[in-house]
Design a protein around this motif. Structure first.
Motif, PDB file in Angstrom:
ATOM      1  N   VAL A  14       2.354  11.369  -4.710  1.00 35.04           N
ATOM      2  CA  VAL A  14       3.595  10.827  -4.149  1.00 35.04           C
ATOM      3  C   VAL A  14       3.628  10.987  -2.632  1.00 35.04           C
ATOM      4  N   ILE A  15       3.306  12.179  -2.140  1.00 36.92           N
ATOM      5  CA  ILE A  15       3.325  12.415  -0.687  1.00 36.92           C
ATOM      6  C   ILE A  15       2.293  11.539   0.009  1.00 36.92           C
ATOM      7  N   ASN A  16       1.095  11.498  -0.557  1.00 40.83           N
ATOM      8  CA  ASN A  16       0.041  10.675   0.026  1.00 40.83           C
ATOM      9  C   ASN A  16       0.416   9.196  -0.034  1.00 40.83           C
ATOM     10  N   GLY A  17       1.036   8.784  -1.145  1.00 42.42           N
ATOM     11  CA  GLY A  17       1.453   7.399  -1.285  1.00 42.42           C
ATOM     12  C   GLY A  17       2.521   7.014  -0.279  1.00 42.42           C
ATOM     13  N   LEU A  18       3.476   7.912  -0.024  1.00 44.67           N
ATOM     14  CA  LEU A  18       4.518   7.641   0.965  1.00 44.67           C
ATOM     15  C   LEU A  18       3.933   7.510   2.365  1.00 44.67           C
ATOM     16  N   VAL A  19       2.938   8.359   2.664  1.00 45.68           N
ATOM     17  CA  VAL A  19       2.253   8.266   3.967  1.00 45.68           C
ATOM     18  C   VAL A  19       1.563   6.910   4.094  1.00 45.68           C
ATOM     19  N   TYR A  20       0.885   6.499   3.023  1.00 49.68           N
ATOM     20  CA  TYR A  20       0.168   5.224   3.023  1.00 49.68           C
ATOM     21  C   TYR A  20       1.131   4.038   3.193  1.00 49.68           C
ATOM     22  N   LEU A  21       2.224   4.031   2.434  1.00 54.00           N
ATOM     23  CA  LEU A  21       3.188   2.938   2.518  1.00 54.00           C
ATOM     24  C   LEU A  21       3.840   2.877   3.894  1.00 54.00           C
ATOM     25  N   THR A  22       4.190   4.050   4.428  1.00 55.12           N
ATOM     26  CA  THR A  22       4.840   4.099   5.744  1.00 55.12           C
ATOM     27  C   THR A  22       3.916   3.591   6.840  1.00 55.12           C
ATOM     28  N   LEU A  23       2.683   4.123   6.884  1.00 55.67           N
ATOM     29  CA  LEU A  23       1.736   3.707   7.916  1.00 55.67           C
ATOM     30  C   LEU A  23       1.307   2.256   7.721  1.00 55.67           C
ATOM     31  N   GLY A  24       1.206   1.834   6.460  1.00 62.39           N
ATOM     32  CA  GLY A  24       0.827   0.454   6.186  1.00 62.39           C
ATOM     33  C   GLY A  24       1.835  -0.535   6.737  1.00 62.39           C
ATOM     34  N   MET A  25       3.114  -0.170   6.673  1.00 63.36           N
ATOM     35  CA  MET A  25       4.159  -1.052   7.188  1.00 63.36           C
ATOM     36  C   MET A  25       4.319  -0.913   8.699  1.00 63.36           C
ATOM     37  N   VAL A  26       4.289   0.332   9.192  1.00 62.99           N
ATOM     38  CA  VAL A  26       4.489   0.573  10.623  1.00 62.99           C
ATOM     39  C   VAL A  26       3.365  -0.043  11.455  1.00 62.99           C
ATOM     40  N   THR A  27       2.129   0.107  10.998  1.00 62.31           N
ATOM     41  CA  THR A  27       0.987  -0.421  11.752  1.00 62.31           C
ATOM     42  C   THR A  27       0.779  -1.915  11.551  1.00 62.31           C
ATOM     43  N   GLY A  28       1.488  -2.498  10.591  1.00 64.73           N
ATOM     44  CA  GLY A  28       1.317  -3.915  10.312  1.00 64.73           C
ATOM     45  C   GLY A  28       0.107  -4.226   9.453  1.00 64.73           C
ATOM     46  N   ARG A  29      -0.532  -3.188   8.915  1.00 63.22           N
ATOM     47  CA  ARG A  29      -1.744  -3.392   8.113  1.00 63.22           C
ATOM     48  C   ARG A  29      -1.466  -4.241   6.878  1.00 63.22           C
ATOM     49  N   ILE A  54       4.014   2.166  -7.762  1.00 64.20           N
ATOM     50  CA  ILE A  54       5.451   2.455  -7.679  1.00 64.20           C
ATOM     51  C   ILE A  54       6.054   2.574  -9.075  1.00 64.20           C
ATOM     52  N   LEU A  55       5.667   1.661  -9.976  1.00 69.63           N
ATOM     53  CA  LEU A  55       6.204   1.677 -11.344  1.00 69.63           C
ATOM     54  C   LEU A  55       5.767   2.917 -12.115  1.00 69.63           C
ATOM     55  N   ILE A  56       4.513   3.346 -11.914  1.00 66.06           N
ATOM     56  CA  ILE A  56       4.047   4.505 -12.679  1.00 66.06           C
ATOM     57  C   ILE A  56       4.727   5.780 -12.205  1.00 66.06           C
ATOM     58  N   VAL A  57       5.031   5.855 -10.905  1.00 69.60           N
ATOM     59  CA  VAL A  57       5.749   7.022 -10.389  1.00 69.60           C
ATOM     60  C   VAL A  57       7.188   7.035 -10.908  1.00 69.60           C
ATOM     61  N   LEU A  58       7.856   5.893 -10.842  1.00 75.07           N
ATOM     62  CA  LEU A  58       9.254   5.820 -11.293  1.00 75.07           C
ATOM     63  C   LEU A  58       9.374   6.072 -12.795  1.00 75.07           C
TER      64      LEU A  58
END
Length: 211
Positions: A83-98, A147-151
């Motif tokens: 979850v923590i790693n996934g949040l980092v990935y989602l945040t950086l993926g959106m912030v950097t425009g990746r 996201i679905l598997i975590v929820l």
């Protein structure tokens, strides 16, 4: 003139070979995610064996934890890492425009064309910095699955405290089925992902050294 041309070709090849394909943050979250997912799957299979949804169980040789309690402990520990790693990935993926650059646009025609090219062996892997339409669809899909598997996992873990989330999945029992099928989708993705990495080994190299 030919020597100058040859030197230019070598220089162009060197630039191509040293081009950063996968930045450092992508490589870190990728490998952390790989470890977390493997731990989650193996411990999840141990938990599943204690109360199977279907008429089969997983071999103890591919489960983690040794018993229900052990499986749950491993699963919860790996869950926080994921979850923590996934949040980092989602945040950086959106912030950097990746995400915007790598995963969009996706079209039905593009997916069909690239699928046809892949099946006939005509799909180019020369430029690893750009994902084809099939890759874009798979990577976008696996984010949704994640996201679905975590929820659904949270709905199973805390069905009373998170009763509204559990109800959103149609109840505890239905949430278990959703969780299982999302796990199956991830396993299927991993099989395809590893197979493609072996077929195109330079993509694996890029995920290790970035170039």
């Amino acid at each position: 003139m030919s020597s100058i041309t040859a030197a230019g070709d070598r220089a162009a090849t060197k630039v191509t070979n040293t081009k950063v394909i996968q930045p450092a943050w992508v490589r870190v979250v990728h490998w952390v995610n790989a470890v977390a997912i493997v731990l989650m799957i193996m411990s999840g299979w141990q938990i599943y064996n204690a109360s199977p949804l279907f008429n089969f169980t997983f071999s103890s040789s591919i489960t983690l934890g040794g018993w229900l309690g052990g499986g749950i402990m491993w699963h919860l520990a790996a869950m926080w890492l994921l979850v923590i790693n996934g949040l980092v990935y989602l945040t950086l993926g959106m912030v950097t425009g990746r995400f915007r650059k790598k995963l969009l646009p996706i079209s039905a025609k593009g997916v069909l064309d690239d699928t046809k090219a892949a099946v006939t062996g005509k799909l180019s892997h020369a430029d690893l910095s750009t994902y084809n339409q099939v890759q874009r669809l798979l990577y976008t899909g696996i984010i949704v699955v994640g996201i679905l598997i975590v929820l659904s996992g949270l709905a199973i873990w805390k069905p009373v405290q998170l009763q509204y989330l559990t109800a959103l999945f149609g109840g505890y029992d239905t949430a278990r089925y959703v969780h299982f099928f999302m796990m199956a989708a991830i396993v299927g993705f991993l099989v395809i992902h590893v197979a493609l990495a072996l077929i195109v080994p330079k993509s694996l190299r890029a995920m290790i050294i970035g170039r």
